[in-house]
Design an enzyme around this catalytic site. Sequence first.
Site, PDB file in Angstrom:
ATOM      1  N   ARG A 293       7.631   1.292  -5.526  1.00  0.00           N
ATOM      2  CA  ARG A 293       7.780  -0.079  -5.960  1.00  0.00           C
ATOM      3  C   ARG A 293       6.969  -0.296  -7.232  1.00  0.00           C
ATOM      4  NH1 ARG A 293       2.667  -2.252  -7.034  1.00  0.00           N
ATOM      5  NH2 ARG A 293       1.453  -2.701  -5.153  1.00  0.00           N
TER       6      ARG A 293
ATOM      7  N   GLU B  95       3.427 -12.021  -4.471  1.00  0.00           N
ATOM      8  CA  GLU B  95       2.183 -11.889  -5.257  1.00  0.00           C
ATOM      9  C   GLU B  95       2.508 -11.828  -6.748  1.00  0.00           C
ATOM     10  OE1 GLU B  95      -0.535  -8.822  -4.068  1.00  0.00           O
ATOM     11  OE2 GLU B  95      -1.108  -8.457  -6.140  1.00  0.00           O
TER      12      GLU B  95
ATOM     13  N   ARG C 266       8.742  -7.829  -7.376  1.00  0.00           N
ATOM     14  CA  ARG C 266       8.405  -6.504  -6.867  1.00  0.00           C
ATOM     15  C   ARG C 266       9.741  -5.796  -6.697  1.00  0.00           C
ATOM     16  NH1 ARG C 266       3.197  -5.911  -4.362  1.00  0.00           N
ATOM     17  NH2 ARG C 266       1.730  -6.727  -5.919  1.00  0.00           N
TER      18      ARG C 266
ATOM     19  N   CYS D  96      -2.624  -9.161 -10.044  1.00  0.00           N
ATOM     20  CA  CYS D  96      -3.847  -8.469  -9.629  1.00  0.00           C
ATOM     21  C   CYS D  96      -4.124  -7.305 -10.585  1.00  0.00           C
ATOM     22  CB  CYS D  96      -3.695  -7.932  -8.206  1.00  0.00           C
ATOM     23  SG  CYS D  96      -5.138  -7.011  -7.662  1.00  0.00           S
TER      24      CYS D  96
ATOM     25  N   THR E  63      -5.340  -4.523 -10.013  1.00  0.00           N
ATOM     26  CA  THR E  63      -5.106  -3.202  -9.411  1.00  0.00           C
ATOM     27  C   THR E  63      -3.668  -2.742  -9.641  1.00  0.00           C
ATOM     28  OG1 THR E  63      -4.371  -4.111  -7.283  1.00  0.00           O
ATOM     29  CG2 THR E  63      -6.751  -3.679  -7.561  1.00  0.00           C
TER      30      THR E  63
ATOM     31  N   ARG F 224       3.499   1.682  -7.110  1.00  0.00           N
ATOM     32  CA  ARG F 224       2.899   2.249  -5.904  1.00  0.00           C
ATOM     33  C   ARG F 224       3.990   3.049  -5.217  1.00  0.00           C
ATOM     34  NH1 ARG F 224       1.002   1.720  -0.441  1.00  0.00           N
ATOM     35  NH2 ARG F 224       2.373   0.028   0.242  1.00  0.00           N
TER      36      ARG F 224
ATOM     37  N   ARG G 244      -3.217   3.131   3.714  1.00  0.00           N
ATOM     38  CA  ARG G 244      -3.027   1.793   4.285  1.00  0.00           C
ATOM     39  C   ARG G 244      -2.462   1.940   5.706  1.00  0.00           C
ATOM     40  NH1 ARG G 244      -0.563  -2.040  -0.686  1.00  0.00           N
ATOM     41  NH2 ARG G 244      -2.088  -1.384  -2.255  1.00  0.00           N
TER      42      ARG G 244
ATOM     43  N   GLU H  63      -0.929  -3.247   3.306  1.00  0.00           N
ATOM     44  CA  GLU H  63      -2.313  -3.585   2.996  1.00  0.00           C
ATOM     45  C   GLU H  63      -2.961  -4.448   4.083  1.00  0.00           C
ATOM     46  OE1 GLU H  63      -2.539  -6.012  -0.498  1.00  0.00           O
ATOM     47  OE2 GLU H  63      -4.294  -4.920  -1.120  1.00  0.00           O
TER      48      GLU H  63
HETATM   49  P1  ADP Z   1       3.003  -3.370  -1.681  1.00  0.00           P
HETATM   50  O1  ADP Z   1       3.652  -2.080  -1.343  1.00  0.00           O
HETATM   51  O2  ADP Z   1       3.955  -4.282  -2.369  1.00  0.00           O
HETATM   52  O3  ADP Z   1       1.714  -3.156  -2.399  1.00  0.00           O
HETATM   53  P2  ADP Z   1       2.196  -3.713   1.101  1.00  0.00           P
HETATM   54  O4  ADP Z   1       1.172  -2.649   1.118  1.00  0.00           O
HETATM   55  O5  ADP Z   1       1.881  -4.995   1.782  1.00  0.00           O
HETATM   56  O6  ADP Z   1       2.677  -4.154  -0.342  1.00  0.00           O
HETATM   57  O7  ADP Z   1       3.542  -3.097   1.786  1.00  0.00           O
HETATM   58  C1  ADP Z   1       4.654  -3.948   1.865  1.00  0.00           C
HETATM   59  C2  ADP Z   1       5.594  -3.483   2.946  1.00  0.00           C
HETATM   60  O8  ADP Z   1       6.149  -2.205   2.562  1.00  0.00           O
HETATM   61  C3  ADP Z   1       4.898  -3.256   4.297  1.00  0.00           C
HETATM   62  O9  ADP Z   1       5.760  -3.715   5.339  1.00  0.00           O
HETATM   63  C4  ADP Z   1       4.806  -1.763   4.386  1.00  0.00           C
HETATM   64  O10 ADP Z   1       4.842  -1.310   5.717  1.00  0.00           O
HETATM   65  C5  ADP Z   1       6.059  -1.327   3.664  1.00  0.00           C
HETATM   66  N1  ADP Z   1       5.976   0.051   3.176  1.00  0.00           N
HETATM   67  C6  ADP Z   1       5.103   0.562   2.285  1.00  0.00           C
HETATM   68  N2  ADP Z   1       5.354   1.875   2.103  1.00  0.00           N
HETATM   69  C7  ADP Z   1       6.423   2.207   2.895  1.00  0.00           C
HETATM   70  C8  ADP Z   1       7.145   3.397   3.157  1.00  0.00           C
HETATM   71  N3  ADP Z   1       6.849   4.559   2.550  1.00  0.00           N
HETATM   72  N4  ADP Z   1       8.170   3.344   4.051  1.00  0.00           N
HETATM   73  C9  ADP Z   1       8.495   2.187   4.660  1.00  0.00           C
HETATM   74  N5  ADP Z   1       7.852   1.012   4.455  1.00  0.00           N
HETATM   75  C10 ADP Z   1       6.823   1.032   3.580  1.00  0.00           C
HETATM   76  N1  DAR Z   2      -6.746  -8.366  -1.039  1.00  0.00           N
HETATM   77  C1  DAR Z   2      -7.305  -8.355  -2.385  1.00  0.00           C
HETATM   78  C2  DAR Z   2      -6.387  -7.594  -3.382  1.00  0.00           C
HETATM   79  C3  DAR Z   2      -6.550  -6.110  -3.451  1.00  0.00           C
HETATM   80  C4  DAR Z   2      -5.438  -5.379  -4.152  1.00  0.00           C
HETATM   81  N2  DAR Z   2      -4.140  -5.631  -3.458  1.00  0.00           N
HETATM   82  C5  DAR Z   2      -3.184  -6.440  -3.956  1.00  0.00           C
HETATM   83  N3  DAR Z   2      -3.251  -6.911  -5.158  1.00  0.00           N
HETATM   84  N4  DAR Z   2      -2.168  -6.748  -3.193  1.00  0.00           N
HETATM   85  C6  DAR Z   2      -8.717  -7.755  -2.303  1.00  0.00           C
HETATM   86  O1  DAR Z   2      -9.487  -8.036  -3.206  1.00  0.00           O
HETATM   87  O2  DAR Z   2      -8.981  -7.048  -1.344  1.00  0.00           O
END
Ligand code: ADP
Ligand code: DAR
Length: 389
Positions: free
Chosen positions: A159, A258, A262, A304, A306, A313, A342, A347
Site C-alpha cells: 500500500r 489517515e 491509501r 504522518c 512515518t 508499506r 505488527r 497497527e
Molecule cells: P496500514 O497498512 O495502512 O499502515 P494497518 O497497519 O492498520 O494500516 O493495516 C490495515 C489493515 O490491513 C489491517 O486490517 C491489516 O490486518 C491489513 N493488512 C496489512 N497487511 C496485510 C497483509 N499482508 N495481508 C492481509 N491484510 C493485511
Molecule cells: N499511532 C501514532 C502513529 C505512528 C505511525 N503510524 C501511522 N501513521 N499510522 C504513534 O505515534 O504511535
Amino acid sequence: MSLNFSFRQIRLLLPMSMASSKGCACGTQCKSKDDEVDGETLKTLEAQYDALMKSNSKSLLRKYLTRRTFDKLKTKKTGSGSTLLDCIKSGLENHDSGVGVYAPDAEAYTVFGDLFDKIICHYHGFDRTQRHPNQDWGNIGCIGDLDPEMKYVASTRVRCGRSLAGYPFNPLLTEQQYLEMEKKCSTVLKSLPGEFQGEYYPLDGMTKDIQQQLIDDHFLFKEGDRFLQSANACRFWPKGRGIFHNADKTFLVWVNEEDHLRIISMQPGGNLGEVYTRFVNGVCEIGRKITFARSEKFGYLTFCPTNLGTAIRASVHIQLPKLASNKDELEKVAAQYSLQVRGTRGEHTEAEEGLYDISNKRRLGLTEFEAIKEMHDGIKALIDKEEKL
Ligand code: ADP
Ligand code: DAR
C-alpha cells in the site's frame, strides 16, 4: 450532533476582532499580530508539554521536543494557520504514542522542521541535508514469490499513502473539503479500467455489518483510532470517508482515513511480484487523473512523517512458529532487516493465532523498488531462519 472543530476552525469562526484577540483576561479585544498564537493554545501547550516531560513516555515527540525547541516553535504558525499544538496534540494526549506527531499541512514540515527533521531522521535514517530520490518502480519483473511452497505466508499486501495537491491534511480540512475530495476521488476511481474496475462505497450510510465484515477481512480501515482522534483526524466522521475496491478485492483504495488516499494491492499467498505489479499499475492509473502532493525534499507528502517519501508499506501476514515463539526475539531479528512487526489486525493490535503482519519500516530516502526489495529480502531471510531452527 457533535460539534467537530479543531482549535483553528474555532478561531476562524470567530469575528476577526475576537479571532485575533490575545485572549485578554480584561475582556477587551486586543488585536494581536496575525502570526501570534492565541493565548488559549499557548496555555494548553505549556500545561500538556510539562505533563509529557514528567511522564515516562517513550515517544519520539518526548525524545526530541526539548524545552529549547518547544520555546522556539510554540509561537509559530503556518500560512494556513496551523500551530505546534495541531502537530503534537496526539502525542500530548497519548503518552504511549510511538511517534506522537502529525503534519496538519505540508508547510508544517518546514515551519516546525526543528522538530519534524529530528523525528524523521530517527525513524527513516534520513537527515535534513538529504533529498528523497526520484520515483523508481524498478525492474518489477525480478520480484517473485516469497513463499512458493505456501508454508508460511498467508497473504501479501502493498500500500501507499497519497495526498491530493492543494488540500491541507486532516486537522485543517473543512467538511466541505472532505466531501469535495471524496467526490473527486470516487469519480476517478469509478472510471478505472480493466482489472481495476470496481465500485466506491461511502462509509456514510454503510451498514455496521458490512463495515465490520470488511474490517475483519482486512480490507477496510479500523474506526476509533485514538491517536488519529486526538490529532483531529476524525472530524465530521464518517462524512467524506469510504472505500473503493474491484470485484476480487485485490485492488482497494481508502478515501480520507489517515491520508487522503491509501492505494492498496493485496492477495492470498506470497506472490509479491503479482501484488507489486498490480500496485504499480493501479497507482499510475490514478496518478494520471489526480495530482499527488510531492516535495523535492520529502517525496510524497503524508499526514504522518512515518509515511513520507515512497509512502509504501509492503507487508505479509505470516506465521513463523519457531522464530515467533519469543516475540521480542522476532522483533529483534526483524529490525536487523529494517522490518516492522505488527499484529494481525495491523497497527496497535496483537497477533492472533501466531499470525503477524511484517513489513518494511523505511519509506523515505530510498526508491519504491528499494523499499519493496528491502521487504522482500527481509522476509526471505526470516523464512530462511525459520527453516534452520
Ligand atoms: P496500514 O497498512 O495502512 O499502515 P494497518 O497497519 O492498520 O494500516 O493495516 C490495515 C489493515 O490491513 C489491517 O486490517 C491489516 O490486518 C491489513 N493488512 C496489512 N497487511 C496485510 C497483509 N499482508 N495481508 C492481509 N491484510 C493485511
Ligand atoms: N499511532 C501514532 C502513529 C505512528 C505511525 N503510524 C501511522 N501513521 N499510522 C504513534 O505515534 O504511535
